[in-house]
Design a protein around this motif. Structure first.
Motif, PDB file in Angstrom:
ATOM      1  N   TRP A  38     -25.751  65.515  36.355  1.00 33.56           N
ATOM      2  CA  TRP A  38     -25.355  66.744  35.674  1.00 33.56           C
ATOM      3  C   TRP A  38     -24.489  66.523  34.442  1.00 33.56           C
ATOM      4  O   TRP A  38     -24.523  67.292  33.496  1.00 33.56           O
ATOM      5  CB  TRP A  38     -24.678  67.727  36.640  1.00 33.56           C
ATOM      6  CG  TRP A  38     -23.480  67.195  37.373  1.00 33.56           C
ATOM      7  CD1 TRP A  38     -23.461  66.688  38.637  1.00 33.56           C
ATOM      8  CD2 TRP A  38     -22.135  67.114  36.900  1.00 33.56           C
ATOM      9  NE1 TRP A  38     -22.193  66.296  38.988  1.00 33.56           N
ATOM     10  CE2 TRP A  38     -21.352  66.550  37.935  1.00 33.56           C
ATOM     11  CE3 TRP A  38     -21.509  67.465  35.711  1.00 33.56           C
ATOM     12  CZ2 TRP A  38     -19.985  66.332  37.800  1.00 33.56           C
ATOM     13  CZ3 TRP A  38     -20.147  67.237  35.582  1.00 33.56           C
ATOM     14  CH2 TRP A  38     -19.404  66.684  36.629  1.00 33.56           C
ATOM     15  N   GLN A  39     -23.685  65.456  34.412  1.00 33.30           N
ATOM     16  CA  GLN A  39     -22.810  65.229  33.262  1.00 33.30           C
ATOM     17  C   GLN A  39     -23.585  64.828  32.013  1.00 33.30           C
ATOM     18  O   GLN A  39     -23.085  64.949  30.903  1.00 33.30           O
ATOM     19  CB  GLN A  39     -21.726  64.192  33.573  1.00 33.30           C
ATOM     20  CG  GLN A  39     -22.212  62.774  33.696  1.00 33.30           C
ATOM     21  CD  GLN A  39     -22.864  62.455  35.032  1.00 33.30           C
ATOM     22  OE1 GLN A  39     -22.426  62.909  36.068  1.00 33.30           O
ATOM     23  NE2 GLN A  39     -23.921  61.683  34.998  1.00 33.30           N
ATOM     24  N   ASP A  40     -24.821  64.365  32.185  1.00 33.40           N
ATOM     25  CA  ASP A  40     -25.609  63.939  31.029  1.00 33.40           C
ATOM     26  C   ASP A  40     -25.780  65.068  30.004  1.00 33.40           C
ATOM     27  O   ASP A  40     -25.747  64.827  28.799  1.00 33.40           O
ATOM     28  CB  ASP A  40     -26.980  63.435  31.475  1.00 33.40           C
ATOM     29  CG  ASP A  40     -26.882  62.201  32.365  1.00 33.40           C
ATOM     30  OD1 ASP A  40     -25.786  61.606  32.463  1.00 33.40           O
ATOM     31  OD2 ASP A  40     -27.904  61.841  32.973  1.00 33.40           O
ATOM     32  N   ALA A  41     -25.949  66.291  30.475  1.00 34.34           N
ATOM     33  CA  ALA A  41     -26.107  67.440  29.579  1.00 34.34           C
ATOM     34  C   ALA A  41     -24.816  67.777  28.848  1.00 34.34           C
ATOM     35  O   ALA A  41     -24.833  68.508  27.857  1.00 34.34           O
ATOM     36  CB  ALA A  41     -26.584  68.651  30.378  1.00 34.34           C
ATOM     37  N   ARG A  42     -23.713  67.230  29.310  1.00 26.90           N
ATOM     38  CA  ARG A  42     -22.409  67.515  28.694  1.00 26.90           C
ATOM     39  C   ARG A  42     -21.914  66.362  27.833  1.00 26.90           C
ATOM     40  O   ARG A  42     -20.785  66.387  27.336  1.00 26.90           O
ATOM     41  CB  ARG A  42     -21.404  67.853  29.789  1.00 26.90           C
ATOM     42  CG  ARG A  42     -21.826  69.115  30.519  1.00 26.90           C
ATOM     43  CD  ARG A  42     -20.880  69.477  31.620  1.00 26.90           C
ATOM     44  NE  ARG A  42     -21.298  70.731  32.229  1.00 26.90           N
ATOM     45  CZ  ARG A  42     -21.329  70.940  33.539  1.00 26.90           C
ATOM     46  NH1 ARG A  42     -20.948  69.996  34.374  1.00 26.90           N
ATOM     47  NH2 ARG A  42     -21.725  72.092  34.002  1.00 26.90           N
ATOM     48  N   ASN A  43     -22.719  65.328  27.706  1.00 27.02           N
ATOM     49  CA  ASN A  43     -22.433  64.200  26.818  1.00 27.02           C
ATOM     50  C   ASN A  43     -21.146  63.453  27.130  1.00 27.02           C
ATOM     51  O   ASN A  43     -20.333  63.176  26.256  1.00 27.02           O
ATOM     52  CB  ASN A  43     -22.442  64.648  25.353  1.00 27.02           C
ATOM     53  CG  ASN A  43     -23.829  65.022  24.914  1.00 27.02           C
ATOM     54  OD1 ASN A  43     -24.750  64.235  25.036  1.00 27.02           O
ATOM     55  ND2 ASN A  43     -23.988  66.235  24.438  1.00 27.02           N
ATOM     56  N   TYR A  44     -20.959  63.153  28.409  1.00 27.09           N
ATOM     57  CA  TYR A  44     -19.896  62.235  28.793  1.00 27.09           C
ATOM     58  C   TYR A  44     -20.333  61.525  30.053  1.00 27.09           C
ATOM     59  O   TYR A  44     -21.388  61.821  30.608  1.00 27.09           O
ATOM     60  CB  TYR A  44     -18.546  62.956  28.973  1.00 27.09           C
ATOM     61  CG  TYR A  44     -18.405  63.753  30.245  1.00 27.09           C
ATOM     62  CD1 TYR A  44     -17.755  63.215  31.350  1.00 27.09           C
ATOM     63  CD2 TYR A  44     -18.915  65.040  30.348  1.00 27.09           C
ATOM     64  CE1 TYR A  44     -17.612  63.945  32.523  1.00 27.09           C
ATOM     65  CE2 TYR A  44     -18.774  65.769  31.506  1.00 27.09           C
ATOM     66  CZ  TYR A  44     -18.128  65.219  32.593  1.00 27.09           C
ATOM     67  OH  TYR A  44     -17.997  65.939  33.743  1.00 27.09           O
TER      68      TYR A  44
END
Length: 129
Positions: free
Chosen positions: A11-17
């Motif tokens: 899920w963090q991939d979509a938030r760029n971290y």
């Protein structure tokens, strides 16, 4: 220098971290003071969040390049803001910059009561070589 990204989820991939960055064989570490939208004469910006975010990223880049480090080697990037709603409304600027520079960093976003003078956003980074 070797970097390993630790992401137990997607899920963090979509938030760029990333959740964590393991770094070994480091030849240098650059700890950068909080960068803001202050011009070369030391004047704080009173512009809107989007403009301040762009200027802050430019100032961060200047410090990193002047120290002879690479943007892609940012391993920690903390964001301080006086207005998280406005920051997230303009987060495409931040995310686009992260993607363009192939940065995989751990991050924390914190809303604070105030920053220096009229500033709305501040970025604090750690870069390795």
């Amino acid at each position: 220098m070797e970097k390993k990204v630790i992401n137990p989820w997607k899920w963090q991939d979509a938030r760029n971290y990333v959740q964590a960055v393991d770094v070994s064989n480091v030849k240098g570490t650059l700890y950068i003071s909080g960068q803001t939208a202050i011009d070369e004469n030391g004047v704080s910006s009173s512009a809107d969040m989007r403009t301040q975010l762009i200027e802050t990223l430019e100032n961060l880049e200047k410090v990193i390049h002047d120290a002879d480090y690479e943007l892609k080697n940012i391993v920690r990037l903390n964001v301080y803001t006086t207005d998280s709603v406005s920051l997230f409304e303009n987060f495409d600027v931040f995310q686009g910059w992260i993607q363009k520079n192939n940065i995989k960093q751990s991050s924390t976003v914190l809303e604070v009561k105030s920053l220096f003078e009229t500033l709305k956003v501040e970025l604090e980074a750690t870069v390795v070589r």
